[in-house]
Design an enzyme around this catalytic site. Structure first.
Site, mmCIF file in Angstrom:
data_model
loop_
_atom_site.group_PDB
_atom_site.id
_atom_site.type_symbol
_atom_site.label_atom_id
_atom_site.label_comp_id
_atom_site.label_asym_id
_atom_site.label_seq_id
_atom_site.Cartn_x
_atom_site.Cartn_y
_atom_site.Cartn_z
ATOM 1 N N ARG A 97 9.621 -48.674 -40.241
ATOM 2 C CA ARG A 97 10.435 -49.480 -38.905
ATOM 3 C C ARG A 97 10.319 -50.844 -38.928
ATOM 4 N NH1 ARG A 97 8.861 -45.621 -33.712
ATOM 5 N NH2 ARG A 97 9.783 -43.852 -34.439
ATOM 6 N N ARG A 143 15.408 -34.461 -23.146
ATOM 7 C CA ARG A 143 14.410 -33.596 -23.815
ATOM 8 C C ARG A 143 13.428 -32.854 -23.120
ATOM 9 N NH1 ARG A 143 13.394 -37.760 -28.973
ATOM 10 N NH2 ARG A 143 12.364 -38.861 -27.372
ATOM 11 N N ARG A 152 8.081 -35.550 -22.266
ATOM 12 C CA ARG A 152 7.107 -36.445 -23.173
ATOM 13 C C ARG A 152 6.903 -37.520 -22.202
ATOM 14 N NH1 ARG A 152 9.419 -37.229 -28.893
ATOM 15 N NH2 ARG A 152 9.052 -39.398 -28.186
ATOM 16 N N ARG A 157 12.224 -48.870 -25.667
ATOM 17 C CA ARG A 157 12.364 -48.446 -27.198
ATOM 18 C C ARG A 157 13.566 -48.884 -27.833
ATOM 19 N NH1 ARG A 157 11.054 -42.306 -26.914
ATOM 20 N NH2 ARG A 157 10.972 -42.557 -29.256
#
Length: 286
Positions: free
Chosen positions: A143, A177, A221, A232
């Site tokens: 990353r 999600r 989450r 993010r």
């Protein structure tokens, strides 16, 4: 403490180097050589990846679907799917030595340090080596440029698939999600219909609904909040996009714009990887 930390990092990187090298090379299985053209495109023709010795990396913003498509390809090709995000979540759930530190980092939407990631990846590779795994698809690593350089010093990556999706769609997708607390299945409640903009076509994604027995057991989450997801994405743009250029300059980057959900994207991805006929043969043989 600093000296101990440096020693632990060097030990982890050394082990990572040994594991990645041994996972794809032996006297009977020589290293898989990169066959890619300097400037890959969707019609890229490469050597047959069906021998199980692929060494691929999946890049893309958080929530783009790296895990979904990487795991499908791993099942198709018979190679392990190594997702550093899963490694982090497993460590968090295990109450291991890094769990508290990781919890604070993840809940703030920040990137996990190279040292922690390399330590977790080394642990995973050690387990795979013991099981005789060969080849891999990495998801979530590297990353950063530093991680990419570590990996480049360890092994030759054949192909880097860069999954791309509009940021507004990514945000909606992440917020939809859900995970089943009983079976661990991943689902998505978002029904996305984004209009076309700037000459680009619109994108539609149907929800990925759970079976009835999972519906009451779904949870979100802790890092799938609007604030954390935006943070993010900001960090990805700042820290990780240079990794795309790192592999683009080496002629190993395959850009893939997701045209929609799994039904629309999966066949197109197989076509881009020259694997569409392989799935048909696998299905016929089953």
């Amino acid at each position: 403490m600093a000296a101990v930390s440096r020693l632990a990092k060097l030990s982890s990187i050394s082990y990572l180097r040994r594991c990645l090298s041994s996972a794809v090379a032996s006297e009977s299985n020589p290293p898989y050589t990169s066959p890619f053209l300097p400037k890959p495109d969707y019609n890229l023709i490469h050597k047959d990846p069906k021998n199980g010795h692929v060494q691929w990396v999946f890049l893309g913003c958080p929530g783009v679907g790296k895990g979904t498509y990487a795991s499908r390809l791993c099942n198709l090709l018979g190679v392990p799917h190594i997702a550093t995000g899963d490694l982090v979540r497993e460590e968090l759930a295990s109450s291991g030595p890094f769990s508290q530190q990781l919890s604070e980092i993840v809940n703030q939407g920040k990137l996990v340090s190279d040292e922690l990631i390399v330590s977790l990846l080394s642990k995973r590779l050690q387990a795979g080596e013991a099981k005789g795994e060969s080849g891999f698809i990495l998801d979530g690593f590297p990353r950063t440029i530093n991680q990419a350089e570590i990996l480049e010093g360890v092994t030759d990556i054949d192909l880097v698939v860069n999954l791309k999706l509009r940021e507004d769609v990514l945000l909606e997708k992440c917020l939809g999600r859900r995970i089943c607390s009983e079976c661990g299945g991943n689902f998505n409640l978002a029904s996305i219909n984004a209009k076309g903009e700037n000459g680009n076509p619109g994108i539609s994604m149907a929800p990925l609904l759970p079976p009835p027995q999972c519906m009451s057991k779904l949870f979100t989450r802790s890092d799938d909040t609007e604030t954390v997801v935006k943070e993010r994405l900001h960090i990805y743009n700042e820290k990780s996009r240079p990794v795309e250029e790192f592999y683009r300059s080496r002629g190993k980057l395959l850009e893939f714009d997701l045209p929609g959900g799994i039904p629309e994207s999966w066949p197109k991805l197989l076509e881009a990887l020259n694997l569409n006929d392989y799935e048909e043969k696998q299905s016929a043989a089953a």
